[in-house]
Motif scaffolding. Structure first.
Motif, PDB file in Angstrom:
ATOM      1  N   UNK A 165       3.195 -39.655  96.490  1.00  0.00           N
ATOM      2  CA  UNK A 165       4.327 -38.600  97.317  1.00  0.00           C
ATOM      3  C   UNK A 165       3.872 -38.770  98.752  1.00  0.00           C
ATOM      4  N   UNK A 166       3.049 -39.366  99.171  1.00  0.00           N
ATOM      5  CA  UNK A 166       2.691 -39.396 100.770  1.00  0.00           C
ATOM      6  C   UNK A 166       3.985 -39.908 101.458  1.00  0.00           C
ATOM      7  N   UNK A 167       4.155 -39.141 102.464  1.00  0.00           N
ATOM      8  CA  UNK A 167       5.279 -39.668 103.433  1.00  0.00           C
ATOM      9  C   UNK A 167       4.882 -40.365 104.559  1.00  0.00           C
ATOM     10  N   UNK A 168       5.268 -41.650 104.605  1.00  0.00           N
ATOM     11  CA  UNK A 168       5.125 -42.694 105.646  1.00  0.00           C
ATOM     12  C   UNK A 168       6.328 -42.635 106.843  1.00  0.00           C
ATOM     13  N   UNK A 169       7.335 -41.838 106.551  1.00  0.00           N
ATOM     14  CA  UNK A 169       8.296 -41.948 107.581  1.00  0.00           C
ATOM     15  C   UNK A 169       8.168 -40.991 108.776  1.00  0.00           C
ATOM     16  N   UNK A 170       7.385 -40.025 108.494  1.00  0.00           N
ATOM     17  CA  UNK A 170       7.071 -39.005 109.712  1.00  0.00           C
ATOM     18  C   UNK A 170       6.229 -39.733 110.829  1.00  0.00           C
ATOM     19  N   UNK A 171       6.849 -39.537 112.097  1.00  0.00           N
ATOM     20  CA  UNK A 171       6.134 -40.339 113.103  1.00  0.00           C
ATOM     21  C   UNK A 171       4.801 -39.592 113.388  1.00  0.00           C
ATOM     22  N   UNK A 172       3.787 -39.901 112.857  1.00  0.00           N
ATOM     23  CA  UNK A 172       2.521 -39.395 113.101  1.00  0.00           C
ATOM     24  C   UNK A 172       1.244 -40.247 113.268  1.00  0.00           C
ATOM     25  N   UNK A 173       1.795 -41.628 113.318  1.00  0.00           N
ATOM     26  CA  UNK A 173       0.728 -42.554 113.397  1.00  0.00           C
ATOM     27  C   UNK A 173       0.185 -43.097 111.975  1.00  0.00           C
ATOM     28  N   UNK A 178       4.483 -31.353 110.894  1.00  0.00           N
ATOM     29  CA  UNK A 178       5.298 -31.698 109.842  1.00  0.00           C
ATOM     30  C   UNK A 178       6.032 -30.302 109.618  1.00  0.00           C
ATOM     31  N   UNK A 179       5.086 -29.317 109.425  1.00  0.00           N
ATOM     32  CA  UNK A 179       5.878 -27.768 108.979  1.00  0.00           C
ATOM     33  C   UNK A 179       6.812 -27.468 109.834  1.00  0.00           C
ATOM     34  N   UNK A 180       6.799 -27.699 111.296  1.00  0.00           N
ATOM     35  CA  UNK A 180       7.810 -27.268 111.974  1.00  0.00           C
ATOM     36  C   UNK A 180       8.933 -28.230 112.079  1.00  0.00           C
ATOM     37  N   UNK A 181       8.728 -29.348 111.664  1.00  0.00           N
ATOM     38  CA  UNK A 181       9.831 -30.247 111.740  1.00  0.00           C
ATOM     39  C   UNK A 181      10.589 -29.959 110.262  1.00  0.00           C
ATOM     40  N   UNK A 182       9.981 -29.517 109.198  1.00  0.00           N
ATOM     41  CA  UNK A 182      10.755 -29.259 108.164  1.00  0.00           C
ATOM     42  C   UNK A 182      11.268 -27.853 108.323  1.00  0.00           C
ATOM     43  N   UNK A 183      10.628 -27.201 108.965  1.00  0.00           N
ATOM     44  CA  UNK A 183      11.435 -25.548 109.255  1.00  0.00           C
ATOM     45  C   UNK A 183      12.740 -25.900 110.114  1.00  0.00           C
TER      46      UNK A 183
END
Length: 252
Positions: A74-82, A238-243
């Protein structure tokens, strides 16, 4: 009658997987009637192996006491975090654990450090490694209490035997002299024998200052950073992005 007796004997011998497989064969005779004795026996044995393997993984995950239930799938590789998929796939192979290397995951709050660490810990359990999760401050507090009630040696020995020690939120609080000494003892026991997985909001370059005492910091980091893999994350929480996405959805 004979079948029931055989089932009972299998359970008495704690061959639960074989018992379940035999019951399945009895319930589905058309599926298995054309198989040879050796083939049917092979199915029973394979079921027992799978049953024991699943039980072992469950026991390891329960003992790990991970903060989050994190599946590697379930790891998210799409979020821009390097986070690079090939690098993380290499870590999921757990070869670093087999080689007794350490892993340091750093990055700003909310970028998923704990989730990734728990995902790697889950994978380690699936491969048969023992894991223990601790928030760093709580482990140090437990060690301080253990000094007073006589459990310190037992606790430190348990940590030394654990294949992967996961220390979450490293470097957030100022350490006492006793806590520095406890950390050094932990790292000394594990160096070259077991693996330590650390998450921290602080860049590795600031860890020396965070530990405090220069001499003890040198000793601790020498053991921790030697043959250590580094996963440096960045980007927005990621929490802010989801919010933000949720608010946009609510207003659409």
């Amino acid at each position: 009658m004979q079948n029931q007796q055989t089932l009972q004997q299998l359970r008495t011998l704690k061959l639960t997987g074989m018992a379940h497989a035999l019951e399945q064969q009895q319930a589905q005779p058309a599926t298995h009637e054309e198989l040879s004795f050796e083939e049917r026996l092979g199915l029973l044995v394979q079921r027992e192996i799978t049953h024991r393997s699943n039980n072992k993984v469950s026991r390891l995950l329960k003992a790990a006491k991970l903060k989050l239930q994190a599946n590697p799938e379930d790891i998210d590789y799409t979020h821009p975090r390097g986070l690079m998929k090939n690098q993380f796939a290499d870590l999921l192979s757990s070869q670093w654990i087999q080689q007794h290397h350490n892993l340091l995951i750093t990055g700003p709050t909310g970028c998923g450090k704990t989730y990734l660490a728990c995902g790697l810990a889950t994978q380690a359990c699936r491969l048969g490694y023992s894991v223990r999760y601790f928030r760093t401050s709580r482990l140090l507090e437990s060690l301080s209490i253990a000094h007073g009630d006589g459990r310190f040696t037992k606790l430190i020995n348990q940590l030394a035997k654990t294949d992967v020690l996961l220390l979450d939120d490293w470097g957030l609080e100022k350490l006492t002299l006793g806590q520095r000494n406890d950390l050094l003892e932990i790292m000394e026991d594990r160096h070259g024998h077991k693996s330590t997985l650390i998450t921290s909001q602080l860049p590795v370059t600031q860890w020396h200052k965070a530990i405090g005492d220069p001499t003890l910091a040198d000793a601790i980091l020498d053991r921790l950073l030697h043959k250590a893999h580094k996963l440096k994350l960045n980007g927005e929480s990621m929490r802010k992005t989801m919010s933000d996405l949720q608010r946009e959805s609510d207003h659409s």
